[in-house]
Design a protein around this motif. Structure first.
Motif, short mmCIF file in Angstrom:
data_model
loop_
_atom_site.label_atom_id
_atom_site.label_comp_id
_atom_site.label_asym_id
_atom_site.label_seq_id
_atom_site.Cartn_x
_atom_site.Cartn_y
_atom_site.Cartn_z
N TYR A 397 66.74 37.83 32.36
CA TYR A 397 65.87 36.80 32.93
C TYR A 397 66.43 35.45 32.46
O TYR A 397 66.47 35.16 31.25
N THR A 398 66.85 34.63 33.40
CA THR A 398 67.45 33.33 33.08
C THR A 398 66.44 32.23 33.35
O THR A 398 65.83 32.18 34.44
N TYR A 399 66.28 31.38 32.36
CA TYR A 399 65.33 30.28 32.47
C TYR A 399 66.05 28.99 32.09
O TYR A 399 66.65 28.89 31.01
N GLN A 400 66.02 28.03 33.00
CA GLN A 400 66.67 26.75 32.75
C GLN A 400 65.66 25.76 32.19
O GLN A 400 64.55 25.64 32.70
N MET A 401 66.07 25.08 31.14
CA MET A 401 65.17 24.14 30.49
C MET A 401 65.99 23.17 29.66
O MET A 401 67.21 23.33 29.49
N THR A 402 65.31 22.19 29.15
CA THR A 402 65.90 21.28 28.17
C THR A 402 65.48 21.77 26.79
O THR A 402 64.29 21.89 26.51
N LEU A 403 66.46 22.07 25.96
CA LEU A 403 66.16 22.65 24.65
C LEU A 403 65.41 21.62 23.80
O LEU A 403 65.94 20.57 23.48
N PRO A 404 64.15 21.92 23.43
CA PRO A 404 63.38 20.92 22.67
C PRO A 404 63.96 20.69 21.28
O PRO A 404 64.47 21.59 20.63
N GLY A 405 63.89 19.47 20.86
CA GLY A 405 64.30 19.07 19.51
C GLY A 405 63.31 18.07 18.96
O GLY A 405 62.32 17.72 19.62
N ARG A 406 63.57 17.60 17.78
CA ARG A 406 62.64 16.65 17.17
C ARG A 406 62.68 15.34 17.95
O ARG A 406 63.73 14.88 18.38
N ARG A 407 61.48 14.75 18.10
CA ARG A 407 61.36 13.50 18.83
C ARG A 407 61.33 12.34 17.83
O ARG A 407 60.56 12.37 16.85
N PHE A 408 62.16 11.33 18.07
CA PHE A 408 62.23 10.14 17.22
C PHE A 408 61.65 8.96 17.98
O PHE A 408 62.00 8.72 19.14
N PHE A 409 60.75 8.25 17.32
CA PHE A 409 60.08 7.11 17.94
C PHE A 409 60.73 5.78 17.56
O PHE A 409 60.62 4.81 18.28
N ASP A 410 61.37 5.74 16.41
CA ASP A 410 62.04 4.51 16.00
C ASP A 410 63.31 4.33 16.83
O ASP A 410 64.12 5.25 16.94
N PRO A 411 63.54 3.15 17.44
CA PRO A 411 64.72 2.96 18.29
C PRO A 411 66.03 3.15 17.53
O PRO A 411 66.98 3.75 18.06
N MET A 412 66.10 2.66 16.29
CA MET A 412 67.33 2.81 15.52
C MET A 412 67.59 4.29 15.20
O MET A 412 68.71 4.78 15.32
N ALA A 413 66.54 5.01 14.80
CA ALA A 413 66.70 6.44 14.51
C ALA A 413 67.12 7.19 15.77
O ALA A 413 67.98 8.08 15.72
N ARG A 414 66.55 6.81 16.91
CA ARG A 414 66.92 7.49 18.15
C ARG A 414 68.36 7.21 18.52
O ARG A 414 69.09 8.08 19.01
N ALA A 415 68.83 5.99 18.26
CA ALA A 415 70.22 5.66 18.55
C ALA A 415 71.17 6.44 17.64
O ALA A 415 72.22 6.92 18.09
N LEU A 416 70.82 6.57 16.38
CA LEU A 416 71.68 7.32 15.47
C LEU A 416 71.76 8.79 15.87
O LEU A 416 72.83 9.41 15.80
N VAL A 417 70.63 9.35 16.29
CA VAL A 417 70.64 10.75 16.73
C VAL A 417 71.47 10.92 17.99
O VAL A 417 72.18 11.93 18.16
N GLU A 418 71.46 9.92 18.86
CA GLU A 418 72.28 10.00 20.07
C GLU A 418 73.77 9.99 19.72
O GLU A 418 74.56 10.76 20.27
N GLN A 419 74.16 9.10 18.77
CA GLN A 419 75.56 9.08 18.35
C GLN A 419 75.95 10.37 17.66
O GLN A 419 77.07 10.87 17.80
N ARG A 420 75.03 10.94 16.90
CA ARG A 420 75.31 12.24 16.26
C ARG A 420 75.54 13.32 17.32
O ARG A 420 76.43 14.17 17.17
N GLN A 421 74.76 13.26 18.40
CA GLN A 421 74.93 14.26 19.46
C GLN A 421 76.29 14.11 20.12
O GLN A 421 76.94 15.11 20.47
N TRP A 422 76.76 12.88 20.28
CA TRP A 422 78.09 12.68 20.86
C TRP A 422 79.17 13.27 19.94
O TRP A 422 80.15 13.85 20.41
N LEU A 423 78.99 13.05 18.65
CA LEU A 423 79.96 13.61 17.71
C LEU A 423 79.98 15.14 17.79
O LEU A 423 81.04 15.76 17.77
N MET A 424 78.80 15.75 17.85
CA MET A 424 78.73 17.20 17.92
C MET A 424 79.24 17.72 19.26
O MET A 424 79.68 18.87 19.36
N TRP A 425 79.21 16.88 20.30
CA TRP A 425 79.74 17.28 21.60
C TRP A 425 81.26 17.47 21.52
O TRP A 425 81.80 18.47 21.98
#
Length: 865
Positions: A397-425
């Protein structure tokens, strides 16, 4: 002199009984010694006939054994009569006399030969006979000496007796009469079956075995059932024809005395010949299991994903797995995703299964924390499959979704997590990430509220730039940089008091904007949860700052009167009031109450808890919150139980039972079950709501359903779990795990209430209450451990009184209960072990070869757990 023989004759007359028994014993003794070969042969032949051996062997063998047995019996009969001697009365009298001391019977029979004329000698003789008469009067029968060991050294008589005992248990006396058919020269058996058959379903089905001789012309069996046939009598008289096994090879002869095959498809089974039968066999196919996702994935406050799913099978699901792979086709390939991604292994998970109960159709929830995984917040494909006891796997059974992760509300923290995701990519994004980090930190005074956060970012930036410049940015270096960015994002997100206050203001602004724009109920509920978490984070930051700055000690007595002080319960009541107004559509009043809450939160002062002043620590507040939640759950369960009673007894008045107390222990609350504010007891459905004078209370008493209240309570537990103290300790982690199980049970209870399945809802509510109690106990142990570490004085064993261990090495719990801080299973997954034990019990309970008492015991175990 004449009177003495008369007295002696009377004494001997009284010995007739023992004398007769002694004579009978001697007769049996001599008969056994002379005739034991004869009766051994007789009972051995009788046992063989009762077991039906004459029906299984060829007629020639039966006749030969019969003739030899008859000749041997006649021989031993004649030999026995020749050797047998019937004992006489004197033989019996001599054996009886020999068993007595001084042979008194012989003395009574004898007469005086020497000196009968001598008075003195005659007197002595009379005295002697009188004494012997007294001894003879006490004579008892002599037991026979039936000892044949010397004549039967191989104990053949016991072998024959054992053979007869087996025949009595497993044979039949009716079979003895069938020997006459052999004497008449025919092999047809006049009575009893000449064949036997059994059908044994697979053990995992739990179906009973079938005896073919008792079945009519048609029966139904599961696929894979074993059919066993036994044919008796002359070979070829009976033959078997069947179309259920689909055998093409190794079929054997149709007249084989023993035949075994599996039922694979529906067909016919026929035994042709004397007393033959035929059946139409319907084979129930064992379908593959099924699985599907039953709801959208939910993301908790700490980023934990919960995905509900349902699985079913004909009999039971034994295991399940899930695999999460990246959905490259659904990703927009721009910015940091332009580069080719590095190969990543898929995420493999074991699906949770019910520990007890029915596994043929169940619903469970898959939990997982993927906040730090490279796939977090990216489109993925979730492939789920389950297996049954036969080894069949379901269709993936295949289910397409966006894998949930922790939500960051601080703009700076969200930007750092985005850059981390690029590095892990891809580590090829190292230069791009360094450039972006330098850009967002160009003017630190405008974007950083903490100098520490800025310095940490500069260290990470220089390390990445240096490694990229010297071509030393390896996968290990990339992983270290990604971890450092994650830790920095958490540091910025949690922040200090100012950060928490800013986050709280943003949450309030978003909620106010949503109310003005007429947002949906789901969006408002999500924003309310966000506001609750922001308020709690703000209060925690105030407490930490007060502890660091010594605000409690420096505060003046007069200043406490002017400061705004709030308890956790006050804050919770205000939040509940705002949510209640929004659900009723009274947005203007809700916005006004939200504005008042914002002003109170900004002006409040939180003091460090001190003993004796009525203030509470973070752990105590959490404990009180859990206790309040437990009371709410108990009240909700009581109301569900009363509704269940009213379904089965509609004529009874709701809430009349003396033990029918709800959360506040009241009696007779009717449908509402609880007065809105805990005032009064109410009198049924109408009186309980009059005179309270609050529109919100009336609206809740009239329309709020049990399912909605259960879901609100589940969200409250999720919030409490996110702010639970004691992180990192064993007891604290155990408390969080218990609350997670409570959430799962509450979710099940809410679904059951939505389906109006009150019995299932009550069961799941009971599980939730048990998990809450366990969480409170673990939280108490965590608080006790923390207090013991803070107040450690170095006693005899290096621990405070509360941390001392008993002679068995156990540490006392929060309430003095002895426990151990080591897992009894040495780190083994206790839930997996429990499932394995239950699977083994189910397997053994379906094995027909086990004794019935053992299977009854195993079934009682399954009913209990």
């Amino acid at each position: 002199m004449s009177t003495e023989p008369t007295q002696h004759s009377k004494v001997i007359a009284r010995l007739r009984g023992p004398l007769l028994l002694t004579w009978a014993g001697m007769t049996a003794e001599r008969a056994a010694r002379a005739l034991w070969p004869l009766w051994s042969i007789v009972i051995a032949v009788l046992a063989a006939l009762m077991l039906g051996w004459h029906e299984s062997f060829p007629i020639e063998v039966v006749w030969s054994v019969g003739v030899l047995s008859t000749i041997a019996a006649l021989f031993f009969l004649v030999r026995g009569f020749i050797k047998f001697r019937l004992p006489s009365r004197m033989d019996a009298l001599a054996r009886l006399d020999g068993s007595l001391k001084g042979r008194p019977i012989q003395a009574l029979i004898d007469s005086q030969v020497i000196g009968p004329e001598d008075e003195a000698s005659a007197a002595v003789w009379r005295v002697h006979q009188a004494r012997m008469a007294e001894r003879a009067a006490n004579a008892k029968a002599v037991q026979p000496k039936v000892r044949l060991a010397a004549r039967d050294p191989f104990a053949l008589r016991y072998v024959a007796a054992l053979f007869l005992g087996v025949a009595l248990l497993f044979g039949s006396l009716w079979r003895v009469g069938t020997v006459t058919d052999i004497a008449q020269g025919t092999t047809d058996l006049a009575s009893g079956p000449v064949w036997e058959g059994w059908v044994e379903p697979p053990a995992y089905t739990g179906k009973p075995s079938l005896y073919l001789n008792d079945q009519d012309g048609q029966f139904v069996v599961p696929e894979g059932s074993s059919i066993s046939l036994r044919l008796y009598g002359e070979i070829g008289a009976l033959t078997v024809a069947e179309t259920v096994s689909q055998r093409l090879e190794n079929t054997g002869s149709a007249a084989d005395p023993e035949q075994n095959f599996l039922a694979q498809s529906s067909g016919t089974l026929e035994i042709a010949g004397p007393n033959g039968r035929s059946w139409d066999v319907s084979v129930t196919p064992d379908s593959a299991p099924r699985i599907e996702v039953t709801g959208a994935p939910e993301r908790g406050a700490d980023g934990i994903m919960s995905l509900p799913f349902a699985a079913s099978d004909d009999y039971e699901v034994t295991s399940g797995s899930a695999e999460i792979t990246l959905d490259l086709a659904a990703i927009t390939r721009r910015y940091g995703f332009e580069a080719e991604p590095e190969p990543r292994e898929s995420i493999s998970l074991d699906l949770p299964l019910p520990i007890a109960g029915d596994r043929s159709d169940f619903s469970e929830t898959l939990f997982g924390d993927f906040s730090e995984h490279p796939f977090a917040n990216l489109p993925v494909k979730l492939s789920m499959a389950v297996q049954d006891a036969k080894g069949q796997s379901s269709e993936p059974y295949t289910y397409q979704m966006t894998l949930p992760g922790r939500r960051f509300f601080d703009p700076m923290a969200r930007a750092l997590v985005e850059q981390r995701q690029w590095l892990m990519w891809s580590k090829a994004n190292g230069a791009r990430t360094a450039q972006m980090l330098r850009a967002i930190s160009h003017r630190p005074d405008d974007v950083f509220r903490s100098e520490t956060a800025y310095l940490k970012l500069r260290v990470i930036l220089r390390r990445i730039e240096a490694q990229v410049a010297y071509d030393a940015f390896s996968p290990e270096s990339r992983d270290e940089a990604a971890q450092a960015l994650w830790d920095l994002a958490l540091f910025i997100e949690d922040g200090d008091v100012e950060d928490a206050l800013e986050r709280m203001r943003r949450a309030q602004e978003r909620l106010s904007e949503a109310m003005k724009n007429g947002a949906s109920v789901e969006e408002i509920a999500e924003l309310m949860d966000e506001l609750r978490r922001a308020n709690e984070n703000y209060i925690n930051q105030l407490q930490r700052e007060a502890a660091r700055n010594g605000e409690q000690q420096q505060r003046q007595p007069g200043a406490q009167d002017d400061a705004m002080q709030m308890t956790q319960n006050d804050l919770q009541d205000m939040m509940d009031r705002i949510q209640e107004l929004m659900e009723q559509g009274r947005m203007a009043e809700a916005e006004q109450a939200l504005q008042e809450l914002q002003e109170m939160m900004e002006n409040m002062q939180v003091a460090e808890g001190q003993q004796g002043e009525g203030q509470q620590s973070e752990g105590q507040q959490a404990m009180e919150g859990l206790a309040e939640t437990l009371r709410d759950q108990q009240g909700l369960s009581d109301q569900a139980f009363r509704d269940l009673q009213e379904q089965y007894n509609p004529n009874a008045q709701a809430g009349e039972s003396q033990g029918n107390g709800g959360r506040n222990g009241g009696q007779g609350r009717g449908e509402s079950h609880e007065g809105q504010g805990g005032e009064g007891q109410g009198q049924g459905q109408g009186e309980g709501q009059t005179g309270q004078g609050q529109e919100g209370q009336q609206a809740e008493g009239q329309g709020e359903g049990l399912a909605q209240r259960q879901n609100e309570l589940r969200r409250e537990v999720e919030r409490q779990r996110g702010s639970l103290p004691g992180a990192g300790s064993e007891a604290g982690d155990a408390a969080r795990d218990a609350l997670r199980r409570a959430e799962e049970a509450m979710r099940g209870a809410g679904d059951a209430l939505g389906r109006d399945d009150l019995p299932e809802a009550i069961d799941r509510q009971a599980e939730a209450m048990d998990a809450l109690r366990e969480g409170m106990q673990n939280l108490g142990e965590a608080m006790a451990e923390a207090e013991g570490r803070e107040g450690q004085q170095g006693t005899a064993d290096g621990r405070e009184g509360g941390e001392q261990r008993d002679p068995l090495g156990r540490s006392p719990g929060a309430n003095g209960q002895a426990g151990t801080d080591q897992g009894l299973l040495q780190g083994e997954d206790v839930y997996r072990r429990a499932r394995e034990l239950l699977d083994e019990i189910r397997k053994r309970s379906g094995e027909s070869l086990r004794p019935e008492q053992e299977r009854d015991y195993l079934r009682r175990l399954l009913d209990r757990f």
